[in-house]
Design an enzyme around this catalytic site. Structure first.
Site, PDB file in Angstrom:
ATOM      1  N   LYS A 146      -0.665 -13.684  15.465  1.00  0.00           N
ATOM      2  CA  LYS A 146      -1.967 -13.267  15.543  1.00  0.00           C
ATOM      3  C   LYS A 146      -2.668 -12.268  16.641  1.00  0.00           C
ATOM      4  O   LYS A 146      -3.656 -11.997  16.559  1.00  0.00           O
ATOM      5  CB  LYS A 146      -2.130 -14.505  16.961  1.00  0.00           C
ATOM      6  CG  LYS A 146      -2.329 -16.139  16.434  1.00  0.00           C
ATOM      7  CD  LYS A 146      -2.804 -17.228  17.482  1.00  0.00           C
ATOM      8  CE  LYS A 146      -2.295 -18.898  16.842  1.00  0.00           C
ATOM      9  NZ  LYS A 146      -1.820 -19.595  17.951  1.00  0.00           N
ATOM     10  N   LYS A 166       1.117 -22.956   6.548  1.00  0.00           N
ATOM     11  CA  LYS A 166       0.913 -24.663   7.688  1.00  0.00           C
ATOM     12  C   LYS A 166      -0.117 -25.325   7.538  1.00  0.00           C
ATOM     13  O   LYS A 166      -1.008 -24.256   7.353  1.00  0.00           O
ATOM     14  CB  LYS A 166       2.019 -24.455   8.488  1.00  0.00           C
ATOM     15  CG  LYS A 166       2.046 -25.877   9.576  1.00  0.00           C
ATOM     16  CD  LYS A 166       2.798 -25.350  10.910  1.00  0.00           C
ATOM     17  CE  LYS A 166       1.833 -24.563  11.906  1.00  0.00           C
ATOM     18  NZ  LYS A 166       1.717 -24.418  13.101  1.00  0.00           N
ATOM     19  N   LYS A 208      -3.751 -27.047  12.592  1.00  0.00           N
ATOM     20  CA  LYS A 208      -5.589 -27.301  13.222  1.00  0.00           C
ATOM     21  C   LYS A 208      -6.257 -26.414  13.566  1.00  0.00           C
ATOM     22  O   LYS A 208      -8.020 -26.998  13.394  1.00  0.00           O
ATOM     23  CB  LYS A 208      -4.933 -28.209  13.742  1.00  0.00           C
ATOM     24  CG  LYS A 208      -4.713 -28.042  15.367  1.00  0.00           C
ATOM     25  CD  LYS A 208      -4.822 -28.513  16.623  1.00  0.00           C
ATOM     26  CE  LYS A 208      -3.656 -29.327  17.422  1.00  0.00           C
ATOM     27  NZ  LYS A 208      -3.195 -27.917  17.428  1.00  0.00           N
TER      28      LYS A 208
HETATM   29  P1  AMP Z   1      -0.198 -27.804  16.803  1.00  0.00           P
HETATM   30  O1  AMP Z   1      -0.461 -28.233  16.552  1.00  0.00           O
HETATM   31  O2  AMP Z   1       0.551 -26.582  17.800  1.00  0.00           O
HETATM   32  O3  AMP Z   1      -0.341 -28.019  18.479  1.00  0.00           O
HETATM   33  O4  AMP Z   1       1.833 -28.898  16.910  1.00  0.00           O
HETATM   34  C1  AMP Z   1       2.025 -29.981  17.846  1.00  0.00           C
HETATM   35  C2  AMP Z   1       3.049 -30.759  17.193  1.00  0.00           C
HETATM   36  O5  AMP Z   1       2.175 -31.111  15.852  1.00  0.00           O
HETATM   37  C3  AMP Z   1       4.665 -29.893  17.146  1.00  0.00           C
HETATM   38  O6  AMP Z   1       5.268 -31.040  17.472  1.00  0.00           O
HETATM   39  C4  AMP Z   1       3.852 -29.653  15.965  1.00  0.00           C
HETATM   40  O7  AMP Z   1       5.492 -28.565  15.067  1.00  0.00           O
HETATM   41  C5  AMP Z   1       4.061 -30.822  14.261  1.00  0.00           C
HETATM   42  N1  AMP Z   1       2.953 -29.690  13.650  1.00  0.00           N
HETATM   43  C6  AMP Z   1       2.142 -28.907  13.851  1.00  0.00           C
HETATM   44  N2  AMP Z   1       1.747 -28.655  12.530  1.00  0.00           N
HETATM   45  C7  AMP Z   1       2.381 -28.588  11.991  1.00  0.00           C
HETATM   46  C8  AMP Z   1       2.319 -29.984  10.083  1.00  0.00           C
HETATM   47  N3  AMP Z   1       1.621 -28.757   9.581  1.00  0.00           N
HETATM   48  N4  AMP Z   1       3.590 -30.287   9.479  1.00  0.00           N
HETATM   49  C9  AMP Z   1       4.505 -30.942  10.668  1.00  0.00           C
HETATM   50  N5  AMP Z   1       4.288 -30.693  11.805  1.00  0.00           N
HETATM   51  C10 AMP Z   1       2.942 -29.990  12.223  1.00  0.00           C
END
Ligand code: AMP
Length: 323
Positions: free
Chosen positions: A113, A194, A197
């Site tokens: 970032k 990946k 979100k």
């Molecule tokens: P975040 O979206 O960064 O807040 O992550 C929240 C949770 O979702 C964490 O445990 C991440 O490792 C998991 N996570 C986020 N994106 C993915 C993805 N594309 N595939 C699998 N797990 C994900």
């Protein structure tokens, strides 16, 4: 107090609508862990402040994320919003006095970032330490997360070991757990990245948990594959990231690729499996969203329990450091 012997802790950042990656990599394993552990699951609103943000949107996303956590079946856990538990920020400072700049310079998110920009919010640099505080405050045994969190949990373990060694045994050193399938769901339009979100709300490659079935089907139908044809084209292979991702999603959603020989058939099977996976969650979400007072009550009770559980850990850390 819970009679379950282990504690689990995991947080999600409210920086966008939750995705299929969040569900398969985090929410489902988090729900499954509820039978064996006393689970603390939080909405990391402080982590949403590390990049430019819109306050009303953040408030909206916190509520939506909380409602989705409940809809995903996390109602046997202690659910909370991070900023309502001040010990997180307090312990973060103590851990900043344990972390080194060298290890923060190596954190991938800061590198990604911060690349190409003159300056970032200082919190983007220090947030992995806040994340360590989020975890260590609860003395959890396990941290169920997706694969992308490996580096953060490693830093957390390093800081816990260093702190315990320097000041005395205050923290439990946690283990990371990642699911066997779905630990890294990739973007459908860019299958080497990946599925995150924080992309645009209408990004073609991101399946949101609240996307209606026709939108899910359209996104999957347009997923990037490759130009191979023939009976063996549908196979997992590092050289075929799009197809591999679709196969992984299919298996994670309970489907099977047996007998599928064309990408069209694969995509239809994936779409059916994903729509079936999301349907009960979306139904439950609609019910819960109609009762915001209930969701607020769950978060209030959760934060009160978190304040109770974390106070002695913060006090032990302060005392060990001579405060
Ligand atoms: P975040 O979206 O960064 O807040 O992550 C929240 C949770 O979702 C964490 O445990 C991440 O490792 C998991 N996570 C986020 N994106 C993915 C993805 N594309 N595939 C699998 N797990 C994900």
């Amino acid at each position: 107090m819970s009679s379950r012997p282990h504690r689990n802790l995991s947080l999600l950042k409210p920086t966008g609508q939750l995705t299929l990656g969040n569900l398969l990599g985090a929410l489902r394993p988090m729900a499954a862990a509820q039978t064996e552990a006393d689970c603390f699951y939080g909405i990391a609103d402080l982590h949403s402040l590390t990049v430019p943000h819109d306050p009303p949107r953040l408030r909206e996303l916190v509520r939506e994320t909380a409602t989705l956590l409940l809809a995903a079946g996390l109602d046997e856990s202690t659910l909370f919003v991070q900023s309502r538990v001040p010990a997180h920020a307090q312990l973060a400072y103590l851990l900043e006095c344990t972390a080194h700049t060298g290890e923060l310079n190596r954190m991938i998110q800061f590198k990604e970032k911060g690349r190409g920009v003159d300056s970032t919010r200082a919190s983007l640099y220090t947030y992995p330490v806040l994340m360590a505080a989020d975890i260590l405050l609860y003395r959890p045994h396990r941290v169920p997360v997706g694969d992308d969190q490996r580096q953060h949990v490693e830093l957390t373990r390093d800081l816990a070991l260093r702190f315990n060694h320097a000041y005395g045994p205050v923290f439990t050193v946690p283990e990371i757990t990642t699911p066997p399938v779905g630990a890294r769901v990739m973007d459908l339009a860019e299958p080497t990245s990946k599925m995150g979100k924080s992309g645009l709300d209408d990004s073609a490659g991101i399946v949101r948990l609240l996307d209606p079935p026709d939108v899910v089907r359209r996104k999957i139908a347009r997923a990037v594959t490759d130009s191979e044809t023939g009976p063996d084209a549908v196979r997992a292979d590092p050289a075929k990231p799009g197809v591999t991702n679709l196969l992984e999603i299919l298996v994670a959603c309970g489907g099977s690729a047996a007998g599928l020989t064309t990408y069209g058939a694969l995509k239809r099977s994936v779409a059916d499996a994903v729509v079936a996976e999301l349907e009960p969650l979306q139904k439950r979400y609609a019910e819960l969203a109609a009762d915001p007072a209930y969701v607020d009550g769950v978060l209030r009770t959760g934060a009160a329990r978190c304040r109770e559980v974390t106070a002695p850990v913060l006090a032990a850390a302060e005392s060990a450091m001579g405060l």
